[in-house]
Design a protein around this motif. Structure first.
Motif, PDB file in Angstrom:
ATOM      1  N   PHE A   1      10.055  -9.037   0.968  1.00  0.00           N
ATOM      2  CA  PHE A   1       9.694  -7.734   1.728  1.00  0.00           C
ATOM      3  C   PHE A   1       8.081  -7.640   1.480  1.00  0.00           C
ATOM      4  N   PHE A   2       7.495  -8.004   0.391  1.00  0.00           N
ATOM      5  CA  PHE A   2       6.078  -7.579  -0.110  1.00  0.00           C
ATOM      6  C   PHE A   2       5.319  -8.624   1.086  1.00  0.00           C
ATOM      7  N   TRP A   3       5.889  -9.803   1.090  1.00  0.00           N
ATOM      8  CA  TRP A   3       5.044 -10.773   1.987  1.00  0.00           C
ATOM      9  C   TRP A   3       5.206 -10.566   3.362  1.00  0.00           C
ATOM     10  N   VAL A   4       6.284  -9.871   3.992  1.00  0.00           N
ATOM     11  CA  VAL A   4       6.536  -9.557   5.402  1.00  0.00           C
ATOM     12  C   VAL A   4       5.485  -8.464   5.609  1.00  0.00           C
ATOM     13  N   VAL A   5       5.506  -7.625   4.611  1.00  0.00           N
ATOM     14  CA  VAL A   5       4.412  -6.284   5.115  1.00  0.00           C
ATOM     15  C   VAL A   5       3.072  -6.833   4.727  1.00  0.00           C
ATOM     16  N   LEU A   6       2.662  -7.770   3.917  1.00  0.00           N
ATOM     17  CA  LEU A   6       1.351  -8.199   3.619  1.00  0.00           C
ATOM     18  C   LEU A   6       0.792  -9.193   4.762  1.00  0.00           C
TER      19      LEU A   6
ATOM     20  N   ALA B   1      12.980   1.190   1.988  1.00  0.00           N
ATOM     21  CA  ALA B   1      13.525   0.822   0.556  1.00  0.00           C
ATOM     22  C   ALA B   1      13.014   1.804  -0.354  1.00  0.00           C
ATOM     23  N   GLY B   2      12.885   2.975  -0.146  1.00  0.00           N
ATOM     24  CA  GLY B   2      12.696   3.964  -1.062  1.00  0.00           C
ATOM     25  C   GLY B   2      11.304   3.928  -1.710  1.00  0.00           C
ATOM     26  N   LEU B   3      11.273   4.219  -2.861  1.00  0.00           N
ATOM     27  CA  LEU B   3       9.832   4.343  -3.695  1.00  0.00           C
ATOM     28  C   LEU B   3       9.226   2.979  -4.035  1.00  0.00           C
ATOM     29  N   LYS B   4      10.193   2.225  -4.158  1.00  0.00           N
ATOM     30  CA  LYS B   4       9.685   0.791  -4.427  1.00  0.00           C
ATOM     31  C   LYS B   4       9.012   0.028  -3.155  1.00  0.00           C
TER      32      LYS B   4
ATOM     33  N   ILE C   1       0.554  -1.629  -2.177  1.00  0.00           N
ATOM     34  CA  ILE C   1      -0.163  -2.859  -2.602  1.00  0.00           C
ATOM     35  C   ILE C   1      -0.844  -3.597  -1.610  1.00  0.00           C
ATOM     36  N   ALA C   2       0.142  -3.918  -0.613  1.00  0.00           N
ATOM     37  CA  ALA C   2      -0.049  -4.823   0.427  1.00  0.00           C
ATOM     38  C   ALA C   2      -1.360  -4.170   1.432  1.00  0.00           C
TER      39      ALA C   2
END
Length: 174
Positions: A6-11, A68-71, A78-79
């Motif tokens: 998820f993080f890498w997709v957004v970044l 995905a809520g707060l997380k 961060i991204a």
């Protein structure tokens, strides 16, 4: 949900965009493909992004919160903050080595590679469209103006495109 993915997709969508609404196509494709978001969530997050004050990129935070809520919202923050932080770190490192001859040589090499790619693209355009004296004149005039640095490159591109369109409509360019 795999949070690292998820993080890498957004970044990835943020890194390879121009900011603001630039990540929209990439995020839409990836989020819909992975089943993380719906069209309604995109619409809601874009609406929230439009009515909230601040940068346009905040719609990404609201989208990730809806998905995905707060997380998800924290990971998107961060991204969003990581690319400018990396630029600051690179800039700080560059100022320390900017005067080193190897650094200048590397940058000169990068400029030569980019210029070579431009020449290759230009040659391919000439070859595919046929060599036309008017296109050569436009290219040479644009190059000379760019080298002189008296005219902005963006202005040169706009005027070269306009001249090309006008001459094409007049039947001068085929």
């Amino acid at each position: 949900m795999y949070w690292i993915v998820f993080f890498w997709v957004v970044l990835k969508s943020i890194l390879f965009s121009t900011g603001g609404f630039g990540p929209l196509p990439s995020l839409h494709t990836d989020f819909i493909h992975n089943g993380w978001a719906t069209g309604k969530q995109f619409t809601e997050s874009l609406s929230i992004g439009q009515i909230t004050p601040g940068p346009n990129g905040l719609w990404i935070v609201s989208l990730c919160y809806l998905v995905a809520g707060l997380k998800g919202a924290l990971l998107s923050c961060i991204a969003l903050l990581l690319p400018p932080l990396l630029i600051l770190i690179v800039q700080r490192c560059y100022t320390r080595i900017a005067n080193h001859p190897a650094t200048q040589g590397l940058l000169d090499g990068v400029v030569l590679v980019i210029a070579s790619f431009s020449v290759i693209v230009l040659a391919t355009m000439f070859r595919s469209n046929g060599i036309n004296i008017v296109m050569i004149v436009i290219a040479l005039a644009s190059t000379l103006l760019a080298i002189s640095r008296r005219v902005s490159t963006n202005v040169i591109l706009i005027f070269a495109a306009l001249i090309g369109v006008i001459l094409n409509r007049l039947g001068v360019l085929i």
